[in-house]
Design a protein around this motif. Structure first.
Motif, mmCIF file in Angstrom:
data_model
loop_
_atom_site.group_PDB
_atom_site.id
_atom_site.type_symbol
_atom_site.label_atom_id
_atom_site.label_comp_id
_atom_site.label_asym_id
_atom_site.label_seq_id
_atom_site.Cartn_x
_atom_site.Cartn_y
_atom_site.Cartn_z
ATOM 1 N N VAL A 168 -11.939 3.505 -10.433
ATOM 2 C CA VAL A 168 -10.491 3.529 -10.237
ATOM 3 C C VAL A 168 -10.143 2.960 -8.862
ATOM 4 O O VAL A 168 -9.256 2.112 -8.735
ATOM 5 C CB VAL A 168 -9.934 4.964 -10.402
ATOM 6 N N VAL A 169 -10.862 3.384 -7.830
ATOM 7 C CA VAL A 169 -10.595 2.900 -6.468
ATOM 8 C C VAL A 169 -10.797 1.388 -6.385
ATOM 9 O O VAL A 169 -9.982 0.672 -5.796
ATOM 10 C CB VAL A 169 -11.496 3.625 -5.437
ATOM 11 N N GLN A 170 -11.858 0.887 -6.987
ATOM 12 C CA GLN A 170 -12.127 -0.546 -6.943
ATOM 13 C C GLN A 170 -11.072 -1.355 -7.696
ATOM 14 O O GLN A 170 -10.915 -2.542 -7.451
ATOM 15 C CB GLN A 170 -13.521 -0.849 -7.493
ATOM 16 N N THR A 171 -10.362 -0.719 -8.595
ATOM 17 C CA THR A 171 -9.265 -1.376 -9.304
ATOM 18 C C THR A 171 -7.970 -1.282 -8.513
ATOM 19 O O THR A 171 -7.190 -2.235 -8.456
ATOM 20 C CB THR A 171 -9.084 -0.743 -10.698
ATOM 21 N N VAL A 172 -7.736 -0.139 -7.862
ATOM 22 C CA VAL A 172 -6.482 0.111 -7.143
ATOM 23 C C VAL A 172 -6.345 -0.741 -5.879
ATOM 24 O O VAL A 172 -5.270 -1.291 -5.606
ATOM 25 C CB VAL A 172 -6.352 1.614 -6.786
ATOM 26 N N ILE A 173 -7.403 -0.857 -5.097
ATOM 27 C CA ILE A 173 -7.301 -1.541 -3.801
ATOM 28 C C ILE A 173 -6.796 -2.982 -3.926
ATOM 29 O O ILE A 173 -5.860 -3.362 -3.223
ATOM 30 C CB ILE A 173 -8.624 -1.442 -3.019
ATOM 31 N N PRO A 174 -7.345 -3.811 -4.821
ATOM 32 C CA PRO A 174 -6.793 -5.174 -4.941
ATOM 33 C C PRO A 174 -5.336 -5.194 -5.422
ATOM 34 O O PRO A 174 -4.556 -6.054 -5.004
ATOM 35 C CB PRO A 174 -7.706 -5.846 -5.964
ATOM 36 N N LEU A 175 -4.962 -4.247 -6.286
ATOM 37 C CA LEU A 175 -3.570 -4.178 -6.742
ATOM 38 C C LEU A 175 -2.646 -3.856 -5.572
ATOM 39 O O LEU A 175 -1.585 -4.464 -5.409
ATOM 40 C CB LEU A 175 -3.408 -3.122 -7.838
ATOM 41 N N PHE A 176 -3.063 -2.894 -4.756
ATOM 42 C CA PHE A 176 -2.277 -2.517 -3.582
ATOM 43 C C PHE A 176 -2.138 -3.694 -2.616
ATOM 44 O O PHE A 176 -1.048 -3.994 -2.142
ATOM 45 C CB PHE A 176 -2.927 -1.321 -2.883
ATOM 46 N N GLU A 177 -3.255 -4.358 -2.347
ATOM 47 C CA GLU A 177 -3.229 -5.493 -1.416
ATOM 48 C C GLU A 177 -2.339 -6.623 -1.922
ATOM 49 O O GLU A 177 -1.749 -7.357 -1.132
ATOM 50 C CB GLU A 177 -4.649 -6.003 -1.168
ATOM 51 N N LYS A 178 -2.219 -6.757 -3.221
ATOM 52 C CA LYS A 178 -1.404 -7.808 -3.821
ATOM 53 C C LYS A 178 0.091 -7.593 -3.579
ATOM 54 O O LYS A 178 0.836 -8.549 -3.407
ATOM 55 C CB LYS A 178 -1.696 -7.873 -5.322
ATOM 56 N N ILE A 179 0.535 -6.323 -3.558
ATOM 57 C CA ILE A 179 1.974 -6.057 -3.427
ATOM 58 C C ILE A 179 2.397 -5.551 -2.051
ATOM 59 O O ILE A 179 3.585 -5.523 -1.742
ATOM 60 C CB ILE A 179 2.465 -5.067 -4.514
ATOM 61 N N TYR A 180 1.446 -5.165 -1.216
ATOM 62 C CA TYR A 180 1.776 -4.622 0.099
ATOM 63 C C TYR A 180 2.198 -5.729 1.060
ATOM 64 O O TYR A 180 1.582 -6.781 1.133
ATOM 65 C CB TYR A 180 0.578 -3.864 0.682
ATOM 66 N N ASN A 181 3.264 -5.472 1.786
ATOM 67 C CA ASN A 181 3.749 -6.393 2.812
ATOM 68 C C ASN A 181 3.849 -5.598 4.111
ATOM 69 O O ASN A 181 4.646 -4.651 4.199
ATOM 70 C CB ASN A 181 5.114 -6.958 2.410
ATOM 71 N N LYS A 182 3.081 -5.968 5.118
ATOM 72 C CA LYS A 182 3.056 -5.202 6.367
ATOM 73 C C LYS A 182 4.388 -5.227 7.107
ATOM 74 O O LYS A 182 4.649 -4.384 7.956
ATOM 75 C CB LYS A 182 1.931 -5.697 7.285
ATOM 76 N N ASN A 183 5.257 -6.159 6.774
ATOM 77 C CA ASN A 183 6.563 -6.247 7.436
ATOM 78 C C ASN A 183 7.643 -5.420 6.722
ATOM 79 O O ASN A 183 8.789 -5.406 7.157
ATOM 80 C CB ASN A 183 7.017 -7.703 7.520
ATOM 81 N N GLU A 184 7.274 -4.762 5.659
ATOM 82 C CA GLU A 184 8.204 -3.947 4.873
ATOM 83 C C GLU A 184 8.034 -2.474 5.234
ATOM 84 O O GLU A 184 6.927 -2.039 5.549
ATOM 85 C CB GLU A 184 7.911 -4.145 3.392
ATOM 86 N N ILE A 185 9.124 -1.722 5.213
ATOM 87 C CA ILE A 185 9.047 -0.271 5.425
ATOM 88 C C ILE A 185 9.116 0.397 4.051
ATOM 89 O O ILE A 185 10.037 0.151 3.276
ATOM 90 C CB ILE A 185 10.195 0.223 6.326
ATOM 91 N N TYR A 186 8.126 1.252 3.777
ATOM 92 C CA TYR A 186 8.036 1.905 2.471
ATOM 93 C C TYR A 186 8.448 3.363 2.557
ATOM 94 O O TYR A 186 8.143 4.057 3.515
ATOM 95 C CB TYR A 186 6.618 1.778 1.911
ATOM 96 N N ARG A 187 9.134 3.799 1.531
ATOM 97 C CA ARG A 187 9.588 5.175 1.404
ATOM 98 C C ARG A 187 8.537 6.029 0.688
ATOM 99 O O ARG A 187 8.319 7.176 1.020
ATOM 100 C CB ARG A 187 10.906 5.198 0.641
ATOM 101 N N SER A 188 7.907 5.441 -0.323
ATOM 102 C CA SER A 188 6.905 6.189 -1.081
ATOM 103 C C SER A 188 5.951 5.232 -1.785
ATOM 104 O O SER A 188 6.216 4.039 -1.906
ATOM 105 C CB SER A 188 7.567 7.102 -2.107
ATOM 106 N N SER A 189 4.849 5.799 -2.232
ATOM 107 C CA SER A 189 3.853 5.032 -2.973
ATOM 108 C C SER A 189 3.249 5.938 -4.029
ATOM 109 O O SER A 189 3.338 7.159 -3.943
ATOM 110 C CB SER A 189 2.771 4.513 -2.035
ATOM 111 N N GLY A 190 2.640 5.321 -5.020
ATOM 112 C CA GLY A 190 2.020 6.121 -6.064
ATOM 113 C C GLY A 190 0.983 5.333 -6.839
ATOM 114 O O GLY A 190 1.005 4.108 -6.866
ATOM 115 N N ILE A 191 0.093 6.077 -7.447
ATOM 116 C CA ILE A 191 -0.902 5.512 -8.344
ATOM 117 C C ILE A 191 -0.769 6.267 -9.654
ATOM 118 O O ILE A 191 -0.812 7.496 -9.677
ATOM 119 C CB ILE A 191 -2.327 5.658 -7.783
#
Length: 109
Positions: A31-54
């Protein structure tokens, strides 16, 4: 089953990536090996996030699975045995007595 990664920005915009598992799994590392690339694909370090989920969807019990002629059953058996050992240690001692590591392969920059 599948895994979905969701990020919500401070202004309530959603970013979602989803991936189906190639084969059913109940192993945390898969599961972790699947989640990390998905997260990296949508994460933008210049964006402020309110919440996250898996989110894990369409899960089935491992005892309801039919064996495949093409799967690596020896590898799956070892993973199942290791998982049972970790569960026993956790019940006997405490939570997080054994931690599963994850290492990324080096990126060629």
């Amino acid at each position: 089953g599948c895994v979905k990664v969701v990020l919500r920005t401070k202004d309530f915009r959603y970013f979602v990536e989803k991936k189906l598992f190639v084969s059913p799994t109940d192993w945390d590392t898969d599961v972790v090996q699947t989640v990390i690339p998905l997260f990296e694909k949508i994460y933008n370090k210049n964006e402020i996030y309110r919440s996250s989920g898996i989110v894990l969807e369409n899960l089935i019990k491992s005892e309801d699975l039919q064996m495949s002629l093409f799967s690596n059953s020896d590898k799956e058996t070892k993973k199942e045995y290791l998982s049972q050992c970790i569960d026993k240690l956790t019940r006997r001692f405490k939570k997080n007595i054994v931690k599963i590591g994850y290492a990324e392969s080096p990126k060629n920059d």
